[in-house]
Design an enzyme around this catalytic site. Structure first.
Site, PDB file in Angstrom:
ATOM      1  N   ASN A 111      -9.561 -41.277 -41.941  1.00 16.67           N
ATOM      2  CA  ASN A 111      -8.777 -40.588 -40.906  1.00 16.67           C
ATOM      3  C   ASN A 111      -9.176 -41.122 -39.536  1.00 16.67           C
ATOM      4  O   ASN A 111     -10.088 -41.943 -39.426  1.00 16.67           O
ATOM      5  CB  ASN A 111      -8.946 -39.071 -41.019  1.00 16.67           C
ATOM      6  CG  ASN A 111     -10.390 -38.650 -40.822  1.00 16.67           C
ATOM      7  OD1 ASN A 111     -10.930 -38.778 -39.731  1.00 16.67           O
ATOM      8  ND2 ASN A 111     -11.022 -38.171 -41.885  1.00 16.67           N
ATOM      9  N   ASP A 135     -10.224 -34.286 -47.196  1.00 21.85           N
ATOM     10  CA  ASP A 135      -9.949 -33.166 -48.092  1.00 21.85           C
ATOM     11  C   ASP A 135      -9.674 -33.662 -49.506  1.00 21.85           C
ATOM     12  O   ASP A 135      -9.714 -32.892 -50.451  1.00 21.85           O
ATOM     13  CB  ASP A 135      -8.743 -32.368 -47.582  1.00 21.85           C
ATOM     14  CG  ASP A 135      -9.084 -31.614 -46.313  1.00 21.85           C
ATOM     15  OD1 ASP A 135     -10.252 -31.182 -46.187  1.00 21.85           O
ATOM     16  OD2 ASP A 135      -8.222 -31.483 -45.425  1.00 21.85           O
ATOM     17  N   ASP A 166     -15.977 -28.753 -50.353  1.00 20.00           N
ATOM     18  CA  ASP A 166     -15.920 -28.302 -48.966  1.00 20.00           C
ATOM     19  C   ASP A 166     -17.335 -28.016 -48.465  1.00 20.00           C
ATOM     20  O   ASP A 166     -17.980 -27.071 -48.912  1.00 20.00           O
ATOM     21  CB  ASP A 166     -15.032 -27.056 -48.853  1.00 20.00           C
ATOM     22  CG  ASP A 166     -14.664 -26.809 -47.398  1.00 20.00           C
ATOM     23  OD1 ASP A 166     -15.589 -26.663 -46.571  1.00 20.00           O
ATOM     24  OD2 ASP A 166     -13.463 -26.786 -47.091  1.00 20.00           O
ATOM     25  N   LYS A 169     -14.082 -19.854 -45.317  1.00 20.87           N
ATOM     26  CA  LYS A 169     -15.217 -20.783 -45.408  1.00 20.87           C
ATOM     27  C   LYS A 169     -16.537 -20.125 -45.012  1.00 20.87           C
ATOM     28  O   LYS A 169     -17.568 -20.797 -44.941  1.00 20.87           O
ATOM     29  CB  LYS A 169     -14.958 -21.999 -44.509  1.00 20.87           C
ATOM     30  CG  LYS A 169     -13.721 -22.788 -44.943  1.00 20.87           C
ATOM     31  CD  LYS A 169     -13.655 -24.131 -44.266  1.00 20.87           C
ATOM     32  CE  LYS A 169     -12.404 -24.876 -44.652  1.00 20.87           C
ATOM     33  NZ  LYS A 169     -12.609 -26.318 -44.692  1.00 20.87           N
TER      34      LYS A 169
HETATM   35  O1  C5P Z   1      -9.798 -27.421 -44.026  1.00 22.76           O
HETATM   36  P1  C5P Z   1     -10.155 -28.352 -42.953  1.00 22.76           P
HETATM   37  O2  C5P Z   1     -10.564 -29.724 -43.437  1.00 22.76           O
HETATM   38  O3  C5P Z   1      -9.157 -28.468 -41.860  1.00 22.76           O
HETATM   39  O4  C5P Z   1     -11.456 -27.662 -42.295  1.00 22.76           O
HETATM   40  C1  C5P Z   1     -12.068 -28.162 -41.180  1.00 22.76           C
HETATM   41  C2  C5P Z   1     -13.510 -27.786 -41.153  1.00 22.76           C
HETATM   42  O5  C5P Z   1     -14.063 -27.823 -42.437  1.00 22.76           O
HETATM   43  C3  C5P Z   1     -14.331 -28.749 -40.319  1.00 22.76           C
HETATM   44  O6  C5P Z   1     -15.416 -28.058 -39.745  1.00 22.76           O
HETATM   45  C4  C5P Z   1     -14.797 -29.750 -41.364  1.00 22.76           C
HETATM   46  O7  C5P Z   1     -15.996 -30.391 -40.957  1.00 22.76           O
HETATM   47  C5  C5P Z   1     -15.022 -28.856 -42.555  1.00 22.76           C
HETATM   48  N1  C5P Z   1     -14.795 -29.513 -43.850  1.00 22.76           N
HETATM   49  C6  C5P Z   1     -15.857 -29.667 -44.689  1.00 22.76           C
HETATM   50  N2  C5P Z   1     -15.714 -30.236 -45.918  1.00 22.76           N
HETATM   51  C7  C5P Z   1     -14.495 -30.637 -46.333  1.00 22.76           C
HETATM   52  C8  C5P Z   1     -13.391 -30.472 -45.499  1.00 22.76           C
HETATM   53  C9  C5P Z   1     -13.574 -29.904 -44.256  1.00 22.76           C
HETATM   54  O8  C5P Z   1     -16.974 -29.319 -44.308  1.00 22.76           O
HETATM   55  N3  C5P Z   1     -14.388 -31.184 -47.529  1.00 22.76           N
END
Ligand code: C5P
Length: 408
Positions: free
Chosen positions: A208, A276, A305, A341
């Site tokens: 990304n 993701d 996550d 989360k």
């Molecule tokens: O769901 P999303 O990716 O938008 O969430 C963003 C937050 O979750 C950010 O703080 C990112 O660092 C964290 N994140 C994570 N592990 C993932 C995806 C996102 O810690 N696999």
């Protein structure tokens, strides 16, 4: 602030060999070290060995014309944040107590307006001598910090108190003293920053546009506020901020492992743009294209996550902060992420406008029942604003100090 620059005076003692290790440890903490090697010190180690480690000139002569042209002795005594005399021999201690200034080292010590710390090293009888005791008491009265020598076998074969404090301990003392007044002193912060790359085959990955600028700025601001920072860094090309420990993690899986290996911590700031999705199967060889009409279907699986795993962990840090980079419905998505989360705060930013790679950012801090908006600021200023809120959080958690004043 931690000492960024230090004038190290190495005087004549067999413990001078320890000062080489000391320089290495200080350099590893990004402290720039300038050195004065006294005549006695030069009997034990060479200017070449010292300069090889400091990367700068080693000074020794008070009346050297070239040295004075490059840097005068007054400037030398004041340009660093602090002067450390290590090892400090009984002789240099006696001269300091007298205010004598017969050479470059003692002249710098008399001319300085900076804090002075000494690490004595001498035979135990010399350390216990009433004259040395008088001199040490005088230096203490003059506001000089003494890093007490330790007990053990001496180079001369005797046993007693007089060994110079070990270099690791000297460095800990320097940093502990410097940090004590900072708001996040003693706190451990885990920060993630930058994008992860999820491999598809040996030459391709899913990535990304994140640059890591915001996460790195937060790590730098936390370190400046006194925190011990473990920065788990994805694929970024930025310089490592001063005073942080950098751990590289290129994929979401390795970032997950690295973050968990850094626990326990007082705070977690998940600023990384963790992918993701990852490919369900990584091709062992480069995937070939077979003609213009060929198609490739990739099966993707969700990654672990990291934020949720920390937010819901049994060793959960006291403060867990995540980010929400959204192109629409920022408030709704941020609130949802905060709850699902297990985060205390979600820092939202609208990435519809060009935030990735830019030097500025516009954020909203979502907490339970509140949303604090900030104007567009540089990423450094955004980091400072976030860290000041973090400092307020820990201040509000700290047990209130009891008043020691007696009631009338
Ligand atoms: O769901 P999303 O990716 O938008 O969430 C963003 C937050 O979750 C950010 O703080 C990112 O660092 C964290 N994140 C994570 N592990 C993932 C995806 C996102 O810690 N696999």
């Amino acid at each position: 602030m931690q000492p960024r620059s230090l004038l190290l005076i190495i005087s004549g003692s067999i413990a001078a060999y320890k000062s080489l290790e000391l320089i290495r440890l200080l350099r590893a903490r990004s402290v720039s070290v300038t050195t004065i090697l006294t005549r006695g010190g030069a009997e034990f180690i060479t200017p070449l060995a010292v300069s090889s480690l400091t990367g700068t000139k080693t000074y020794s002569d008070l009346f050297s014309l070239t040295d004075e042209v490059e840097m005068g002795h007054i400037e030398l005594s004041r340009s660093a944040d602090m002067i450390l005399v290590a090892p400090a021999s009984a002789n240099i201690i006696a001269q300091m107590a007298q205010g004598a200034c017969g050479d470059l080292a003692t002249t710098a010590l008399l001319a300085t307006n900076k804090p002075v710390v000494i690490a004595p090293a001498m035979n135990h009888k010399m350390w216990e001598h009433p004259a040395t005791k008088r001199n040490i008491a005088q230096l203490r009265a003059d506001g000089i910090t003494i890093l007490e020598p330790t007990e053990g076998d001496m180079a001369c074969g005797e046993f007693g108190i007089g060994r110079m404090m070990e270099p690791e301990e000297v460095v800990e003392h320097l940093f502990a003293g410097q940090h004590a007044h900072l708001p996040l002193a003693g706190k451990h912060a885990i920060v993630t920053s930058g994008p992860t790359h999820e491999p598809v085959d040996p030459v391709r990955y899913l990535g990304n546009k994140s640059s890591g600028k915001q996460g790195h700025a937060i790590a730098a601001a936390l370190a400046a506020a006194g925190a011990r920072v473990s920065l788990i860094c994805g694929n970024v090309t930025l310089p490592t901020p001063e005073g942080v420990t950098l751990i590289r993690a290129t994929t979401s899986e390795s970032m997950y492992e690295a973050v968990h290996a850094c626990l326990p911590a007082d705070m977690f700031v998940g600023a990384a743009a963790v992918a993701d999705w990852r490919a369900s199967h990584i091709a062992p060889h480069k995937i070939k294209k077979h003609g213009a009409r060929s198609k490739l279907t990739l099966e993707l699986l969700p990654t672990k996550d990291i934020l949720a795993s920390i937010g819901l962990h049994k060793q959960r840090p006291a403060l867990v902060i995540g980010f929400a980079a959204e192109t629409e419905n920022l408030e709704k998505h941020a609130a949802h992420k905060r709850e699902t989360k297990g985060a205390d705060w979600i820092i939202g930013n609208n990435v519809a406008d060009d935030v990735f790679g830019a030097d500025s950012n516009e954020i909203i801090i979502f907490r339970e029942g509140s949303a604090e908006s900030f104007p567009r600021l540089s990423k450094t200023a955004v980091a400072e604003a976030i860290v000041s809120r973090i400092a307020e959080f820990f201040e509000s958690q700290a047990p209130k100090k009891k008043s020691t004043r007696k009631k009338a």
